[in-house]
Write a protein that holds these residues in place. Structure first.
Motif, mmCIF file in Angstrom:
data_model
loop_
_atom_site.group_PDB
_atom_site.id
_atom_site.type_symbol
_atom_site.label_atom_id
_atom_site.label_comp_id
_atom_site.label_asym_id
_atom_site.label_seq_id
_atom_site.Cartn_x
_atom_site.Cartn_y
_atom_site.Cartn_z
ATOM 1 N N LEU A 18 -12.194 -0.024 -1.687
ATOM 2 C CA LEU A 18 -12.595 1.320 -2.101
ATOM 3 C C LEU A 18 -12.414 2.315 -0.958
ATOM 4 N N GLU A 19 -12.863 1.962 0.242
ATOM 5 C CA GLU A 19 -12.716 2.877 1.374
ATOM 6 C C GLU A 19 -11.257 3.056 1.764
ATOM 7 N N LEU A 20 -10.476 1.986 1.679
ATOM 8 C CA LEU A 20 -9.050 2.106 1.988
ATOM 9 C C LEU A 20 -8.370 3.090 1.037
ATOM 10 N N CYS A 21 -8.725 3.015 -0.245
ATOM 11 C CA CYS A 21 -8.094 3.887 -1.239
ATOM 12 C C CYS A 21 -8.647 5.310 -1.169
ATOM 13 N N ARG A 22 -9.911 5.463 -0.845
ATOM 14 C CA ARG A 22 -10.499 6.799 -0.726
ATOM 15 C C ARG A 22 -9.921 7.565 0.461
ATOM 16 N N SER A 23 -9.750 6.867 1.569
ATOM 17 C CA SER A 23 -9.450 7.557 2.824
ATOM 18 C C SER A 23 -8.113 7.187 3.440
ATOM 19 N N GLY A 24 -7.420 6.214 2.874
ATOM 20 C CA GLY A 24 -6.200 5.720 3.507
ATOM 21 C C GLY A 24 -4.925 6.372 3.045
ATOM 22 N N GLY A 25 -5.019 7.294 2.103
ATOM 23 C CA GLY A 25 -3.828 7.990 1.650
ATOM 24 C C GLY A 25 -3.166 7.313 0.461
ATOM 25 N N SER A 26 -2.207 8.007 -0.129
ATOM 26 C CA SER A 26 -1.572 7.538 -1.367
ATOM 27 C C SER A 26 -0.781 6.253 -1.162
ATOM 28 N N ALA A 27 -0.159 6.092 0.005
ATOM 29 C CA ALA A 27 0.640 4.887 0.245
ATOM 30 C C ALA A 27 -0.247 3.644 0.240
ATOM 31 N N THR A 28 -1.418 3.751 0.860
ATOM 32 C CA THR A 28 -2.342 2.619 0.883
ATOM 33 C C THR A 28 -2.860 2.330 -0.512
ATOM 34 N N THR A 29 -3.187 3.379 -1.250
ATOM 35 C CA THR A 29 -3.687 3.188 -2.614
ATOM 36 C C THR A 29 -2.642 2.518 -3.494
ATOM 37 N N LYS B 18 -0.737 -2.316 -6.491
ATOM 38 C CA LYS B 18 0.320 -3.270 -6.825
ATOM 39 C C LYS B 18 -0.031 -4.713 -6.479
ATOM 40 N N ALA B 19 -1.233 -4.927 -5.954
ATOM 41 C CA ALA B 19 -1.629 -6.285 -5.585
ATOM 42 C C ALA B 19 -1.680 -7.183 -6.817
ATOM 43 N N PRO B 20 -1.099 -8.374 -6.750
ATOM 44 C CA PRO B 20 -1.096 -9.282 -7.913
ATOM 45 C C PRO B 20 -2.509 -9.625 -8.357
ATOM 46 N N ALA B 21 -2.716 -9.641 -9.658
ATOM 47 C CA ALA B 21 -3.973 -10.076 -10.288
ATOM 48 C C ALA B 21 -5.137 -9.114 -10.102
ATOM 49 N N LEU B 22 -4.889 -7.945 -9.506
ATOM 50 C CA LEU B 22 -6.006 -7.033 -9.234
ATOM 51 C C LEU B 22 -6.686 -6.576 -10.522
ATOM 52 N N THR B 23 -5.908 -6.272 -11.536
ATOM 53 C CA THR B 23 -6.470 -5.774 -12.797
ATOM 54 C C THR B 23 -7.506 -6.736 -13.362
ATOM 55 N N GLY B 24 -7.107 -7.993 -13.506
ATOM 56 C CA GLY B 24 -8.013 -8.980 -14.078
ATOM 57 C C GLY B 24 -9.250 -9.212 -13.235
ATOM 58 N N LEU B 25 -9.086 -9.214 -11.908
ATOM 59 C CA LEU B 25 -10.221 -9.432 -11.019
ATOM 60 C C LEU B 25 -11.225 -8.296 -11.117
ATOM 61 N N LEU B 26 -10.737 -7.060 -11.139
ATOM 62 C CA LEU B 26 -11.640 -5.919 -11.257
ATOM 63 C C LEU B 26 -12.372 -5.939 -12.594
ATOM 64 N N HIS B 27 -11.647 -6.293 -13.645
ATOM 65 C CA HIS B 27 -12.280 -6.351 -14.962
ATOM 66 C C HIS B 27 -13.386 -7.394 -14.975
ATOM 67 N N THR B 28 -13.130 -8.554 -14.364
ATOM 68 C CA THR B 28 -14.139 -9.610 -14.303
ATOM 69 C C THR B 28 -15.359 -9.161 -13.502
ATOM 70 N N LEU B 29 -15.119 -8.544 -12.351
ATOM 71 C CA LEU B 29 -16.229 -8.085 -11.515
ATOM 72 C C LEU B 29 -17.025 -6.987 -12.205
#
Length: 230
Positions: A154-165, A170-181
């Motif tokens: 969350l902090e990386l995406c808030r403050s790290g800029g569009s490239a970091t976000t 694009k990280a594999p499996a992120l969608t499913g993991l976030l949905h589960t959490l």
């Protein structure tokens, strides 16, 4: 801590102790002392202390590694230590520790504190394996470890800029993991996931990576929506 030269002697044993046991005992002593707020900065400022802890983490036993990472976590809770720890190479070692089951939770916790500082976001964002390690933590870690991993992202995406976000998106499996959490983990973790989703929703092409999940995030606190999405 009031004895002249005591802290320096502990650090010397940590660096040069003749046996693994001696070095582990020195690390355990610093871990115990670092639990006291007034000592955290004194330990970090002691010449060679952080470097010696990091060196022990790279090569020693599970018990020693646990004490080292917990000491680093304790010191990271003092905001004035952030720059010093980064300078010593703390971030690279903590990112590597995300793959070590015995110390991963504490490593993620320390990173979650470090990225609260702009310099911390910058350095963690440059670590090639940081996102992958955090994703592994979200998949296999403890409840607290998962929460810490989401906090770092969350902090990386808030403050790290569009490239970091975009890299996180694009990280594999992120969608499913976030949905589960979002629907199964702690209340605090769910809030962080929802905040992360809102950051993603403000990005271009977010639908490409999260097609259809926006409804689930929007109704994170609604059991009816939860059941529907499930």
């Amino acid at each position: 801590m009031g004895e002249d030269g005591c802290l320096g002697s502990i650090v010397k044993f940590l660096r040069l102790g003749l046996t693994s046991k001696a070095r582990e005992n020195a690390a355990a002593t610093l871990f115990s002392l670092s639990a006291v707020h007034d000592y955290k900065k004194r330990i970090a400022d002691q010449g060679g202390a952080i470097e010696a802890l990091l060196g022990l983490l790279r090569v020693r036993t599970p018990r020693g590694k646990k004490d080292v990472v917990t000491a680093l976590f304790n010191m990271s809770t003092h905001l004035e230590n952030c720059a010093r720890m980064i300078e010593a190479g703390d971030v690279t070692v903590l990112v590597g520790a995300l793959g070590n089951e015995g110390v991963a939770e504490e490593a993620a916790g320390a990173l979650a504190l470090i990225v609260r500082q702009p310099i911390g976001v910058e350095v963690v964002g440059k670590e090639e394996m940081a996102v992958a390690g955090l994703i592994i933590m979200m998949r296999c870690g403890t409840a607290r470890g998962k929460e810490n991993a989401v906090a770092v992202l969350l902090e990386l995406c808030r403050s790290g800029g569009s490239a970091t976000t975009e890299r996180v998106l694009k990280a594999p499996a992120l969608t499913g993991l976030l949905h589960t959490l979002l629907f199964t983990d702690t209340k605090r973790a769910r809030r962080k996931v929802a905040s992360l989703a809102r950051v993603f929703q403000r990005c271009d092409n977010v639908s490409l990576h999260f097609s259809g999940l926006g409804v689930g995030y929007a109704f994170a606190g609604n059991s009816t929506a939860s059941n529907r999405d499930s």
